[in-house]
Design a protein around this motif. Structure first.
Motif, PDB file in Angstrom:
ATOM      1  N   ARG A  92       0.904  -1.367  -0.083  1.00  0.00           N
ATOM      2  CA  ARG A  92       0.192  -0.030  -0.019  1.00  0.00           C
ATOM      3  C   ARG A  92       0.970   1.140  -0.143  1.00  0.00           C
ATOM      4  N   GLU A  93       2.056   1.299   0.673  1.00  0.00           N
ATOM      5  CA  GLU A  93       2.838   2.489   0.757  1.00  0.00           C
ATOM      6  C   GLU A  93       3.463   2.719  -0.581  1.00  0.00           C
ATOM      7  N   ILE A  94       3.819   1.646  -1.451  1.00  0.00           N
ATOM      8  CA  ILE A  94       4.469   1.750  -2.561  1.00  0.00           C
ATOM      9  C   ILE A  94       3.406   2.403  -3.721  1.00  0.00           C
ATOM     10  N   ASN A 132       4.165  11.927   9.363  1.00  0.00           N
ATOM     11  CA  ASN A 132       5.639  11.119   9.211  1.00  0.00           C
ATOM     12  C   ASN A 132       6.001  11.489   8.018  1.00  0.00           C
ATOM     13  N   CYS A 187       0.951   4.340  -2.894  1.00  0.00           N
ATOM     14  CA  CYS A 187       1.056   5.604  -2.230  1.00  0.00           C
ATOM     15  C   CYS A 187       2.035   6.334  -2.884  1.00  0.00           C
ATOM     16  N   TRP A 188       3.204   6.026  -2.741  1.00  0.00           N
ATOM     17  CA  TRP A 188       4.470   6.890  -3.090  1.00  0.00           C
ATOM     18  C   TRP A 188       4.132   7.106  -4.916  1.00  0.00           C
ATOM     19  N   PHE A 244       6.251  10.489   5.031  1.00  0.00           N
ATOM     20  CA  PHE A 244       5.194  10.633   3.784  1.00  0.00           C
ATOM     21  C   PHE A 244       3.906  11.372   3.700  1.00  0.00           C
ATOM     22  N   THR A 245       3.229  11.322   4.768  1.00  0.00           N
ATOM     23  CA  THR A 245       1.966  12.245   5.104  1.00  0.00           C
ATOM     24  C   THR A 245       2.454  13.915   4.901  1.00  0.00           C
ATOM     25  N   LEU A 286      -7.311   7.205   3.306  1.00  0.00           N
ATOM     26  CA  LEU A 286      -6.498   6.036   3.228  1.00  0.00           C
ATOM     27  C   LEU A 286      -6.693   5.501   4.637  1.00  0.00           C
ATOM     28  N   ALA A 287      -6.577   6.746   5.687  1.00  0.00           N
ATOM     29  CA  ALA A 287      -6.515   6.324   7.030  1.00  0.00           C
ATOM     30  C   ALA A 287      -7.744   5.653   7.708  1.00  0.00           C
ATOM     31  N   VAL A 298      -5.077  11.297   2.047  1.00  0.00           N
ATOM     32  CA  VAL A 298      -4.334  10.547   3.392  1.00  0.00           C
ATOM     33  C   VAL A 298      -5.451  10.178   4.350  1.00  0.00           C
TER      34      VAL A 298
END
Length: 83
Positions: A2-4, A59, A6-7, A61-62, A80-81, A77
């Motif tokens: 999920r983080e990839i 953090n 998002c980037w 990313f956010t 997504l949370a 964001v």
């Protein structure tokens, strides 16, 4: 994974926004205002997390999303949370 994702979405979304900011008469001011509003939105989402029940961690990313994409990035964001 999920983080990839998002980037990748962050980089894809940042290009048109940076291009739009640079096409105006005052690109630096537009970019700074958008970044400031995004950071303020992230701070508000973080401060209001006890009230809303949606926790948004502050953090790298956010913060990058908030600075590059502004308020629409903070809304994404936060959405997504909630998932």
């Amino acid at each position: 994974m999920r983080e990839i994702l998002c980037w990748v979405l962050l980089l894809l979304a940042a290009y048109p926004l940076l291009r739009r900011c640079s096409s105006g008469k005052k690109p630096v001011r537009t970019g700074l205002v958008s970044s400031a509003l995004g950071f303020a939105g992230l701070a508000a989402a973080s401060i209001l997390s006890p009230v809303t029940g949606v926790t948004v961690a502050v953090n790298f990313f956010t913060a990058a999303v908030a600075v590059l994409l502004g308020l629409p990035g903070v809304v994404c964001v936060t959405a997504l949370a909630m998932i």
